[in-house]
Design an enzyme around this catalytic site. Structure first.
Site, short mmCIF file in Angstrom:
data_model
loop_
_atom_site.label_atom_id
_atom_site.label_comp_id
_atom_site.label_asym_id
_atom_site.label_seq_id
_atom_site.Cartn_x
_atom_site.Cartn_y
_atom_site.Cartn_z
CG LEU A 1 -1.81 1.27 1.38
CD1 LEU A 1 -2.72 1.43 0.17
CD2 LEU A 1 -2.63 1.20 2.66
CD GLU A 2 3.40 4.65 -4.34
OE1 GLU A 2 4.54 5.09 -4.59
OE2 GLU A 2 2.61 4.28 -5.23
CB ILE A 3 0.39 5.89 2.66
CG1 ILE A 3 -0.27 4.56 3.07
CG2 ILE A 3 -0.29 7.07 3.33
CD1 ILE A 3 -0.16 4.24 4.56
#
Length: 707
Positions: A456-458
């Site tokens: 998950l790229e925040i």
């Protein structure tokens, strides 16, 4: 020392040896524990008042595995004495005059399986949390506690190879079925049942009866059958690893040695090969990757986490339903909104189908599955949106639409709600430009398919608050994701480093390259899929959208930029990739890839050049070094804040060669000076797009490393 790891309790002549490691949530095994286990075994054997013993855990899991940090070796001979000592200990346990029983509840990984294998019998709870695995192969190692020798003799050659070569979880019922476990009982009855089992073995040997078909008996128990199994297993391993991962082949070699030449030679092979793998670079980098993943399980903003009782998902299509799927059974109510009621129904059917699979595998009860689907509410309006704490927007990639939706949503939500947009390339800053509370706006870049991709790229902006980051980081952890937090910029991190890699692959096509040869060459280099297979999976329409936005404009402004137009032309012609069976590769009517065959019509979009035979290393370096250079440039510009984030993002988002540890660890391995030298060589041949970035030049001139 024993008290730091064991609590002993005696009942009716049976010693319960509670595994209870102090100052630790779980029981993990390290080399220092060998002597402790030896002492406790000696105590039991020498105590005439004790008839039998049971290993049982005082914690929620049995043994969670090994303390990987403590297993170190730099040269031949460093670890062999420890392995031999461990083998001697387990041999004493196996040949003890008194029966030892393993009573297992919860996780039993690695030595959590190998210790019970040396016991007289194994009993386990039938709880869904009880699971067994020998995951060493995932760290580039082999089971080093006798697993390669005892497991095949207990459950058969084929079943044991399936466990050891995949590292997958085996749940309680399956474990009983394959003969790994002798008895299954309810968790509440594990202690009394294990005592009865131990007492029954004081004067008797357990007689095991396992139903084995004639074919499996032939394959598991005859020299001809075993030869077939070894041959097919090696073929499968080589097809999957292309020789980049040595551990699976060494597991096969150790098993074969033991079954052909006897256990003594098998154990010796296990000792030698375990150390060889530990010293090797592949295992070192896979272990580094494991440590990095473990570090990411701690939320750096934990003191700022906001409430998350209700998760809203805007858009119930493929991505939206995927996000809902990974959010089930997490103690969160889920609201899915879509303009189309049929889309919501389709999404809920998809969710129920996956819950039903878990019920079938016994990892969920029917009641738990029903409760999970009940917690998902579908609607076509904004009613009760004032109860939503985090809203993940997963609609089409269009800036005006996303801005409009944000403005619309703000009319129905509380001021402190978090708006998380799932976009792969659009500027988060721009999406939140007109937001009432820009500090509550963030990007959550999920990768497709959401249920399988671990990253998950925040994406934060200059305005995003710590509360917003902390809450979304916590959401990612609950969804089982490995999170990286990056700063806003064209393509963020993952897609930004992917773009030059894919563009170069397409330029190779324009120069006369072959789709299948390029894909196979990159797979042989260590990527899980080739660039064209990847574009088909992601979607040619998605790739084309990325190649026409801010990211494409950024690359076009660079000196010496050469952009392939092929993907845009394919998209305009209706090519979407695997989802509509029109992509770079050939598919049958059911959408399954036809092995080794490309879609020949694709070459028309790349000007149908005459085929050229490229040097394989040229294909590999042209594509990969552009990605590596871009990763360093992202670090230079502050898009990522650490090499560790860069490596995790590249491996889990794109599949960058995992055994190298990622682009930054790869640079430390081969040397930044080598990479600069190769980039300069390619620059002379193909132009300025291969110019090394300033930070890479700086590292090449110094003795600095990224780690």
């Amino acid at each position: 020392m024993i008290d730091n790891y064991f609590t002993k309790e005696v009942s009716d002549g049976v010693a319960f040896l509670y595994l209870n490691q102090k100052d630790s949530k779980v029981n993990i095994v390290s080399p220092s524990l060998i002597d402790v286990f030896g002492q406790i075994i000696d105590q039991i054997i020498s105590d005439d008042s004790i008839k039998a013993a049971v290993f049982i855990s005082a914690k929620k899991d049995f043994i969670a595995g090994a303390d990987i940090q403590s297993f170190k070796a730099e040269e031949v001979g460093d670890f062999q004495p420890i392995s031999r000592k461990g083998h001697l200990l387990l041999s004493r346990l196996e040949n003890s005059p008194k029966p030892f029983v393993a009573a297992i509840h919860g996780t039993a990984y690695g030595l959590g399986v190998e210790l019970p294998l040396a016991c007289s019998a194994r009993i386990a709870s039938n709880h869904r949390s009880t699971k067994f695995a020998l995951p060493e192969v995932k760290l580039g190692l082999l089971p080093g506690g006798g697993g390669t020798q005892r497991l095949p003799r207990l459950i058969g050659l084929q079943a044991s190879l399936d466990m050891m070569l995949t590292g997958k979880n085996i749940f309680a019922r399956k474990a009983k079925k394959i003969g790994l476990i002798d008895e299954l009982v309810h968790h509440s009855k594990l202690k009394i049942a294990s005592k009865n089992l131990a007492l029954s073995l004081v004067n008797n040997t357990l007689r095991r009866k396992r139903k084995v078909s004639f074919l499996n008996k032939f394959l598991d128990s005859t020299s001809i059958g075993r030869s077939i199994v070894y041959k097919e297993a090696r073929k499968k391993v080589m097809r999957q690893t292309l020789g980049n991962y040595p551990a699976p082949l060494e597991i096969l070699n150790c098993v074969e040695t033991g079954l052909k030449q006897g256990q003594k030679q098998g154990y010796e092979a296990e000792v030698i090969k375990f150390e060889e793998l530990m010293i090797g670079s592949v295992s070192k980098e896979l272990r580094n990757l494991f440590f990095a993943m473990t570090a990411k399980k701690k939320n750096p903003w934990s003191s700022d986490i906001g409430k998350l009782n209700t998760l809203g998902i805007l858009g119930a299509g493929f991505m939206g339903s995927g996000i809902a799927e990974v959010s089930l059974n997490k103690g969160i109510d889920i609201v899915m909104k879509d303009v189309n009621a049929n889309t919501i129904q389709t999404a809920k059917k998809h969710l129920w189908k996956n819950l039903s699979k878990q019920v079938k595998r016994k990892s969920l009860t029917k009641l738990e599955a029903k409760n999970a689907i009940t917690a998902v509410r579908g609607q076509v309006d904004y009613s009760d949106f004032d109860k939503i704490d985090v809203l993940v927007e997963a609609v089409f990639e269009d800036m005006e639409m996303k801005q409009k939706i944000l403005a619309e949503v703000e009319q129905y939500t509380n001021d402190d709600f978090i708006f998380a947009t799932n976009t792969s390339a659009l500027s988060i800053e721009e999406i939140g430009k007109y937001a009432k509370h820009p500090e509550n706006v963030i990007g959550l870049h999920y990768f497709s398919p959401v249920s399988k991709m671990p990253l998950l790229e925040i994406v934060r902006t200059a305005h995003t608050s710590n509360r917003t980051i902390a809450t979304c980081y916590d959401l990612g952890l609950n969804q089982g994701k490995t999170n990286i937090v990056v700063n806003n910029g064209p393509g963020f991190y993952v897609n930004r480093i992917l773009a030059p890699y894919l563009n170069e692959a397409m330029l190779l096509l324009e120069e006369g390259g072959d789709i299948i040869e390029i894909d196979n060459t990159m797979k042989a280099y260590g990527f899980p899929v080739g660039p064209f297979a990847l574009m088909d999976e992601v979607g040619i329409d998605v790739g084309a959208h990325v190649m026409t936005g801010d990211l494409a404009e950024m690359f076009k402004r660079r000196k010496g930029a050469v952009m392939s137009e092929g993907l845009l032309k394919m998209n305009q012609a209706g090519f979407k990739g695997r989802k509509n069976i029109k992509g770079f590769l050939a598919y049958n009517k059911k959408g399954k890839k036809i092995r080794g065959k490309a879609n020949e019509s694709v070459y028309e979009f790349f000007d149908k050049p005459l085929k050229v035979k490229f040097d394989l290393s040229d294909i590999q370096l042209r594509t990969t070094l552009l990605m590596v250079n871009e990763a360093v440039l992202c670090f230079q510009e502050g898009i990522i804040e650490s090499p560790q984030d860069g490596d995790l993002g590249a491996i889990f988002g794109i599949g960058f060669r995992p055994f190298t540890g990622g682009p930054f660890r790869y640079l430390d391995q081969v040397g930044s000076d080598y990479v600069v030298k190769e980039l300069e060589r390619l620059k002379k041949l193909y132009g300025d797009r291969f110019s090394p970035c300033d930070l890479l030049l700086q590292y090449a001139k110094s003795t600095n490393s990224f780690y």
